[in-house]
Design an enzyme around this catalytic site. Structure first.
Site, PDB file in Angstrom:
ATOM      1  N   GLU A 198      70.390  64.106  35.216  1.00 13.89           N
ATOM      2  CA  GLU A 198      70.550  63.990  36.671  1.00 13.89           C
ATOM      3  C   GLU A 198      70.558  62.521  37.054  1.00 13.89           C
ATOM      4  O   GLU A 198      69.649  61.766  36.687  1.00 13.89           O
ATOM      5  CB  GLU A 198      69.415  64.683  37.440  1.00 13.89           C
ATOM      6  CG  GLU A 198      69.472  66.189  37.452  1.00 13.89           C
ATOM      7  CD  GLU A 198      68.394  66.804  38.360  1.00 13.89           C
ATOM      8  OE1 GLU A 198      68.053  66.173  39.391  1.00 13.89           O
ATOM      9  OE2 GLU A 198      67.902  67.887  38.016  1.00 13.89           O
ATOM     10  N   GLU A 245      62.270  69.134  35.182  1.00 19.16           N
ATOM     11  CA  GLU A 245      61.325  68.161  35.750  1.00 19.16           C
ATOM     12  C   GLU A 245      59.885  68.687  35.740  1.00 19.16           C
ATOM     13  O   GLU A 245      59.257  68.884  36.779  1.00 19.16           O
ATOM     14  CB  GLU A 245      61.754  67.796  37.177  1.00 19.16           C
ATOM     15  CG  GLU A 245      63.102  67.100  37.239  1.00 19.16           C
ATOM     16  CD  GLU A 245      63.508  66.713  38.653  1.00 19.16           C
ATOM     17  OE1 GLU A 245      64.245  65.731  38.814  1.00 19.16           O
ATOM     18  OE2 GLU A 245      63.098  67.416  39.610  1.00 19.16           O
TER      19      GLU A 245
END
Length: 469
Positions: A369, A179
């Site tokens: 995710e 991320e």
């Protein structure tokens, strides 16, 4: 028409810093996550790392976590029973280089991942490895100032060279940074930064982008078959109204989300970056050599996380009442149900997000995710989590629609196939897994594992390649 291709990678995901524990065992050094406590004190520490450094807390969740370091064989056996085809995990940088700036690696740390990957491959579970997942060595944060220091590129390249050479025959898919856009929201966790100054954040992000390109070049030189990906925390941003000002605010917020992925995919800073830097008084230190490196070493695929969509508006009253989930701030969407912890549930937003990313970049996508954090109740060693099954069913349905739309999707790994420590709050009660771990927010419990109802449900999904939901 089948929903997913035959070699679609159904799997689960976890991270070293949220599952392994054993935080100083076998030569490992502390990472930034090891300074963080639980709950409100953790939130304060993330915003002000000095607070964490100056205090000693009663409990640090990452120090023991769910003890995956010692129980990985039993856990992988459960993963094999679940039927997953891949496991996304990460390597702890400070387990390989305890301080981060050494010249020689810690052999005991390398051997752990040898055995971990071998155990996965024994069950035909493909490892998907994140190189740096919110666990920069603490020494690099304290002594070098984190990723704003250009020297970290050298240290990261040294780390990458070791692990690529060691594991390239066992690991095909690599993700350079978890991320990467989260550095804008949480600079300590994502970049080891000790301040929230905007210019320092973007300088640190630039160094991560250069390091990612350098890792891509290195990986291809070692083994051209390696697949290197970038990763963003994703979620489409909707305008709150059709007011053109809300539309423009949404455009600008979306640009912020994709800023770094533009560089990793297209090989250059986006066209709007110059104005952004000028208006925010940001002057980056960069070289022609770095820009050439970025241009010539773009990623093979795009990985991303999705938990919810977000709303944007220029209305100051609404903005003052924003909610915060996973460090992403949004105003509340009246059309969505709440999931707790500042998140709302938006399955259709999942399809919208998948298509938005694919339309923008035209690269293979890997969803690494997606999941529901919820408090589970164990009664007579059983966990009935119909709410989690419903969440996944509705999201996988929309993922299938995105595939029918024509999106090239490599795979899907649910976040927390086993319960683990929450990165944002440090809690165990914010449970994601198909496997329950007997551990509470204070670190009390047996750490025994129990299969939830969702375990057998996801097993059937995988067995039928998504046809049975």
């Amino acid at each position: 028409m089948e929903k997913f291709k035959e070699d679609f990678l159904w799997g689960g995901a976890l991270a070293a810093n949220q599952s392994e524990g054993a935080y100083l065992e076998d030569g490992k050094g502390p990472s930034i996550i090891d300074t963080l406590p639980v709950g409100e004190k953790r939130k304060r520490s993330l915003k002000d790392p000095g607070y964490a450094f100056e205090h000693t807390f009663d409990y640090y969740p990452s120090h023991q976590s769910i003890d995956f370091y010692h129980q990985y064989k039993e856990d992988i056996k459960l993963f094999a029973e679940l039927g997953i085809k891949c496991l996304r995990t990460s390597i702890s940088w400070s387990r390989i280089f305890p301080n981060g700036d050494e010249h020689e690696p810690n052999e005991r740390g390398l051997k752990f991942y040898d055995t971990l990957f071998d155990e996965l491959l024994k069950y035909n579970i493909e490892p998907i490895v994140t190189i740096n997942h919110f666990d920069t060595p603490l020494y690099l944060a304290k002594e070098y100032g984190g990723w704003k220091n250009k020297q970290l590129i050298t240290f990261y390249k040294r780390y990458c060279e070791i692990i690529f050479k060691r594991y390239h025959k066992k690991v095909r898919y690599w993700i350079t940074f978890n991320e990467i856009n989260m550095i804008l929201r949480n600079p300590f966790l994502a970049g080891g930064l000790l301040s929230n100054e905007k210019e320092a954040i973007f300088q640190a992000a630039h160094h991560q982008l250069v390091a990612s390109a350098a890792a891509t070049k290195l990986a291809k030189a070692i083994d051209p078959t390696i697949q290197i990906g970038c990763m963003l925390a994703a979620g489409s941003i909707y305008p709150y109204t059709c007011n053109p000002k809300d539309i423009q605010a949404t455009v600008e917020r979306s640009r912020e989300q994709y800023f770094f992925i533009d560089v990793q995919v297209n090989g250059a800073y986006p066209y709007f970056s110059q104005r952004y830097f000028e208006e925010h008084a940001i002057k980056l230190e960069l070289s022609k050599e770095e820009l050439t490196l970025l241009a010539e070493n773009t990623v093979d695929f795009i990985a991303f996380s999705y938990y919810t969509s977000r709303l944007e508006t220029v209305n100051p009253e609404l903005r003052n009442n924003a909610i915060e989930g996973n460090a992403m701030i949004s105003i509340r969407n009246p059309y969505l149900k709440d999931a707790g912890w500042g998140r709302q549930i938006d399955p259709l937003g999942f399809r919208i997000t998948i298509n938005e990313i694919y339309q923008r970049y035209q690269r293979p996508l890997f969803i690494v995710e997606n999941g529901l954090g919820a408090p589970d109740e164990k009664i007579n060693n059983q966990i009935h989590d119909d709410y989690r099954i419903d969440y996944f069913r509705r999201h996988i349905e929309q993922m299938a629609e995105a595939v029918k739309d024509g999106v090239d999707l490599i795979g899907y790994t649910t976040w927390g196939c086993i319960d683990l420590v929450s990165a944002g709050t440090g809690e165990m009660e914010k449970r994601y897994g198909f496997i329950y771990v007997d551990l509470d927010n204070e670190g009390t419990g047996t750490r025994r594992r129990y299969k939830k109802d969702s375990f057998n449900w996801y097993k059937k999904v995988i067995e039928t390649n998504g046809l049975t939901l």
